[in-house]
Design a protein around this motif. Structure first.
Motif, mmCIF file in Angstrom:
data_model
loop_
_atom_site.group_PDB
_atom_site.id
_atom_site.type_symbol
_atom_site.label_atom_id
_atom_site.label_comp_id
_atom_site.label_asym_id
_atom_site.label_seq_id
_atom_site.Cartn_x
_atom_site.Cartn_y
_atom_site.Cartn_z
ATOM 1 N N GLU A 206 0.679 -1.276 -0.075
ATOM 2 C CA GLU A 206 0.090 0.015 0.150
ATOM 3 C C GLU A 206 0.796 1.296 -0.114
ATOM 4 N N LYS A 207 1.994 1.132 0.591
ATOM 5 C CA LYS A 207 3.032 2.101 0.641
ATOM 6 C C LYS A 207 3.460 2.683 -0.902
ATOM 7 N N THR A 208 3.278 1.666 -1.886
ATOM 8 C CA THR A 208 4.153 1.619 -3.106
ATOM 9 C C THR A 208 2.815 2.185 -4.131
ATOM 10 N N GLY A 209 1.648 2.591 -3.503
ATOM 11 C CA GLY A 209 0.395 2.773 -4.272
ATOM 12 C C GLY A 209 -0.407 1.948 -4.606
ATOM 13 N N ALA A 210 -0.521 0.856 -3.842
ATOM 14 C CA ALA A 210 -1.211 -0.394 -4.290
ATOM 15 C C ALA A 210 -2.679 -0.365 -3.417
ATOM 16 N N THR A 211 -3.913 -0.565 -3.700
ATOM 17 C CA THR A 211 -4.776 -0.753 -2.908
ATOM 18 C C THR A 211 -5.314 -2.127 -3.115
ATOM 19 N N LEU A 212 -5.704 -2.737 -1.940
ATOM 20 C CA LEU A 212 -6.099 -4.212 -1.634
ATOM 21 C C LEU A 212 -7.459 -4.154 -2.162
ATOM 22 N N LYS A 213 -7.775 -5.180 -2.970
ATOM 23 C CA LYS A 213 -9.038 -5.567 -3.406
ATOM 24 C C LYS A 213 -9.737 -6.479 -2.665
ATOM 25 N N THR A 214 -8.976 -7.760 -2.639
ATOM 26 C CA THR A 214 -9.427 -8.888 -1.803
ATOM 27 C C THR A 214 -8.315 -9.499 -1.296
ATOM 28 N N GLU A 215 -8.756 -10.078 -0.081
ATOM 29 C CA GLU A 215 -7.449 -10.935 0.411
ATOM 30 C C GLU A 215 -8.125 -12.252 1.160
ATOM 31 N N GLU A 216 -7.455 -13.200 0.865
ATOM 32 C CA GLU A 216 -8.138 -14.750 1.130
ATOM 33 C C GLU A 216 -6.912 -15.490 1.891
ATOM 34 N N PRO A 217 -7.081 -15.486 3.039
ATOM 35 C CA PRO A 217 -6.330 -16.578 3.731
ATOM 36 C C PRO A 217 -6.840 -18.127 3.646
ATOM 37 N N TRP A 218 -5.933 -18.730 2.821
ATOM 38 C CA TRP A 218 -6.259 -20.171 2.595
ATOM 39 C C TRP A 218 -5.862 -21.194 3.582
ATOM 40 N N GLY A 219 -5.138 -20.525 4.661
ATOM 41 C CA GLY A 219 -4.761 -21.332 5.605
ATOM 42 C C GLY A 219 -3.638 -22.379 5.443
ATOM 43 N N ARG A 220 -3.514 -23.518 6.032
ATOM 44 C CA ARG A 220 -2.654 -24.338 5.873
ATOM 45 C C ARG A 220 -3.124 -25.514 4.929
ATOM 46 N N ARG A 221 -2.193 -25.621 4.119
ATOM 47 C CA ARG A 221 -2.267 -26.511 2.794
ATOM 48 C C ARG A 221 -1.209 -27.285 2.702
ATOM 49 N N ARG A 222 -1.481 -28.730 2.184
ATOM 50 C CA ARG A 222 -0.265 -29.501 1.810
ATOM 51 C C ARG A 222 0.535 -29.082 0.604
ATOM 52 N N LEU A 223 1.825 -28.986 0.672
ATOM 53 C CA LEU A 223 2.320 -28.748 -0.573
ATOM 54 C C LEU A 223 2.387 -29.862 -1.516
ATOM 55 N N ALA A 224 2.431 -29.463 -2.725
ATOM 56 C CA ALA A 224 2.626 -30.496 -3.799
ATOM 57 C C ALA A 224 3.882 -31.325 -3.634
ATOM 58 N N TYR A 225 4.835 -30.439 -3.238
ATOM 59 C CA TYR A 225 6.271 -31.304 -3.108
ATOM 60 C C TYR A 225 7.095 -30.572 -1.786
ATOM 61 N N PRO A 226 7.938 -31.239 -1.053
ATOM 62 C CA PRO A 226 8.401 -30.373 0.065
ATOM 63 C C PRO A 226 9.269 -29.286 -0.453
ATOM 64 N N ILE A 227 9.214 -28.299 0.233
ATOM 65 C CA ILE A 227 9.997 -27.008 0.400
ATOM 66 C C ILE A 227 10.715 -26.833 1.376
ATOM 67 N N HIS A 228 11.901 -26.601 1.425
ATOM 68 C CA HIS A 228 13.101 -26.604 2.793
ATOM 69 C C HIS A 228 12.592 -27.702 3.549
ATOM 70 N N LYS A 229 12.317 -28.919 3.211
ATOM 71 C CA LYS A 229 11.780 -30.046 3.856
ATOM 72 C C LYS A 229 10.665 -29.848 4.735
ATOM 73 N N PHE A 230 9.807 -28.875 4.436
ATOM 74 C CA PHE A 230 8.334 -28.648 4.794
ATOM 75 C C PHE A 230 7.626 -29.501 4.055
#
Lengths: 111, 137
Positions: free
Chosen positions: B31-55
């Motif tokens: 927002e500081k760089t001039g953007a305005t938020l239109k929507t926000e969607e927390p998806w929450g925890r989801r399984r990754l399709a492949y491990p990233i950094h062992k997560f």
């Protein structure tokens, strides 16, 4: 009818001439048709572009369920020779799948 | 005005309060760089399709911004943050506009297979004006 309505709803961008996996070749009917000839009898898929039929013009990379229909078990992108997707939508689908892979919504490869 | 979708994955190790703090921080950066938020969607925890950094899991969060400028600063911040496993910023307005145009040009119509025409001339001048509404996206 034939003059006004093109057969493929979206003739894609520019070239379009010789894309290899278009699949709807007509010249294979002959008796000496080659090794793939005998498959023809029992192997026929309905080949319509899902996106053209359902008028889904924007393919969202976040729509995992939809994308997964085009990513079989192994994790490869289903070629349009099999899925029947038109060139334009296959290209968009491809971009969407690749984006989804980046954010781990879809695997790059699975075994 | 451009529309951007920002999807990022927070590390599952980040506790919840810190996660919300990070989310608001990133929103503030944009927002500081001039953007305005239109929507926000927390998806929450989801399984990754492949491990990233062992997560094997990640905390997904989606922003949709509208901006005249770019989100370069947000991109840079996200890349440097070690709490973010992955992020992607996609500009969508052009594609959506194009899709809308296409949808208007080819409005949804029933796929009736035309009967084999006996007299091709009779069918030729038949240009039906697009009557139906375009498909709701």
């Amino acid at each position: 009818m034939a003059t006004t309505a093109p057969r493929r709803p979206h003739s894609g961008g520019g070239g379009g001439g010789g894309d290899r996996d278009r699949g709807d070749r007509q010249g294979q009917g002959g008796p000496g048709g080659g090794p793939g000839g005998k498959k023809k009898f029992f192997f026929r898929r309905k080949r319509v572009c899902k996106f053209c039929v359902e008028k889904l013009e924007y393919i969202d990379f976040k729509d995992v369920k939809m994308l997964q229909q085009f990513v079989p078990e192994r994790g490869k992108i289903l070629p349009r020779r099999i899925s029947g997707t038109c060139a334009l939508h296959q290209r968009k689908l491809q971009n969407a799948i690749k984006r989804a892979r980046i954010v781990a919504l879809i695997p790059f490869a699975a075994d | 005005m451009r529309t951007y979708e920002v999807l990022f994955i927070l590390s599952p190790q980040v506790p919840e309060e810190e996660a919300t703090a990070l989310v608001t921080e990133f929103r503030g950066v944009a927002e500081k760089t001039g953007a305005t938020l239109k929507t926000e969607e927390p998806w929450g925890r989801r399984r990754l399709a492949y491990p990233i950094h062992k997560f094997n899991e990640g905390n997904y969060h989606l922003f949709v911004f509208e901006s005249d400028g770019s989100l370069a600063e947000l991109d840079r911040r996200m890349r440097n943050s070690d709490r973010i496993l992955r992020h992607i910023i996609v500009r969508t307005d052009l594609d959506l506009k194009r899709a809308e145009k296409l949808a208007k040009r080819n409005p949804k119509k029933e796929r009736v297979r035309p009967a084999p025409a006996f007299t091709p001339e009779a069918n030729a001048p038949e240009i039906t004006p697009a009557a139906e509404e375009p498909a709701p996206a």
